[in-house]
Design an enzyme around this catalytic site. Sequence first.
Site, short mmCIF file in Angstrom:
data_model
loop_
_atom_site.label_atom_id
_atom_site.label_comp_id
_atom_site.label_asym_id
_atom_site.label_seq_id
_atom_site.Cartn_x
_atom_site.Cartn_y
_atom_site.Cartn_z
N HIS A 277 0.81 -1.22 0.00
CA HIS A 277 0.00 0.00 0.00
C HIS A 277 0.85 1.28 0.00
O HIS A 277 0.32 2.35 -0.26
CB HIS A 277 -1.03 -0.01 1.14
CG HIS A 277 -0.53 0.41 2.48
ND1 HIS A 277 -0.15 -0.47 3.47
CD2 HIS A 277 -0.36 1.64 3.01
CE1 HIS A 277 0.23 0.21 4.53
NE2 HIS A 277 0.12 1.49 4.29
N SER B 129 4.01 2.54 8.29
CA SER B 129 3.69 1.53 7.28
C SER B 129 4.91 1.12 6.47
O SER B 129 5.75 1.97 6.13
CB SER B 129 2.64 2.06 6.31
OG SER B 129 1.38 2.03 6.92
N ASP C 59 -0.15 -7.54 1.89
CA ASP C 59 0.35 -6.16 1.81
C ASP C 59 1.89 -6.19 1.85
O ASP C 59 2.51 -5.86 2.86
CB ASP C 59 -0.22 -5.35 2.98
CG ASP C 59 0.01 -3.87 2.82
OD1 ASP C 59 0.49 -3.44 1.75
OD2 ASP C 59 -0.29 -3.12 3.79
C1 4AZ Z 1 -1.46 3.83 8.87
O1 4AZ Z 1 -2.40 4.61 8.73
C2 4AZ Z 1 -1.49 2.86 9.99
N1 4AZ Z 1 -1.91 0.69 14.43
C3 4AZ Z 1 -0.39 2.06 10.23
C4 4AZ Z 1 -0.42 1.17 11.29
C5 4AZ Z 1 -1.52 1.08 12.08
C6 4AZ Z 1 -2.62 1.89 11.86
C7 4AZ Z 1 -2.59 2.78 10.80
C8 4AZ Z 1 -1.52 0.09 13.21
O2 4AZ Z 1 -0.53 3.83 8.09
#
Ligand code: 4AZ
Length: 233
Positions: free
Chosen positions: A41, A182, A87
């Site tokens: 993503h 992420s 992902d």
């Molecule tokens: C995000 O928005 C995201 N708590 C990444 C990790 C988590 C939540 C959101 C996990 O990229």
Amino acid sequence: IVGGTETTISQVPYLVNLRQNGFFICGGSLISTSVVLSAAHCVYGSRPEEYTVQAGASRLDEEAPVVRKVSRFHVSPDYSATNFDMDVALLQLQEKITLIPGKVSTIAPCRNPPENNAYARISGWGVTRESNRDPAPQVRTALVRVLPNVECQVAYAGVARLSDSMICAAVRGLRDSCSGDSGGPLVYRGQVCGIVSWGFGCARLAFPGVYTNVASERVHDFIEQSLGRMGKY
Ligand code: 4AZ
């Protein structure tokens, strides 16, 4: 990272930051001198030419000792932008990265998933609170508990379906990955076992963070196949 502490890149030398058109967007892990493991993503729907990878920097605003352009993506063909299944993506770098002992190093993908309730390390420049918008200027880290699959399925029952390519971790209500983390690593026993993927909010009591399960058969096969197609970089 929510509920973590500031650290330096020497503590997490496999962690890189990914930029799109110069803007920080995600983390990633250096699995070889020319390949970064990240989340699908983070790159889905964009072109490789828009991306650069920076290694060896603790701060987002410092000049990184290593900067490389991305030449190719290998996004899992089974990635689902609706439920975040599979992902995972590999980013091939235009030129090999110069390893810097204690600052820039590679990390191997996990062969076996972490044991239930084991603690694993997450790291990144993501926001330190769910309500924040700006990434953390300096890299942060936290130890989170890897949850038994059933505990995570109960948590997300009625909200989302968890697949075998997912693994959950958190210290519920306290420590979690968040927006901007992420693509970054969940590290257990010196290997990258998870990729920060998704979650409902961050560090909420009811909703743990969800990670791509690197040791799952489908993810492991995808990584091996992609590396093969790159010609064993
Ligand atoms: C995000 O928005 C995201 N708590 C990444 C990790 C988590 C939540 C959101 C996990 O990229």
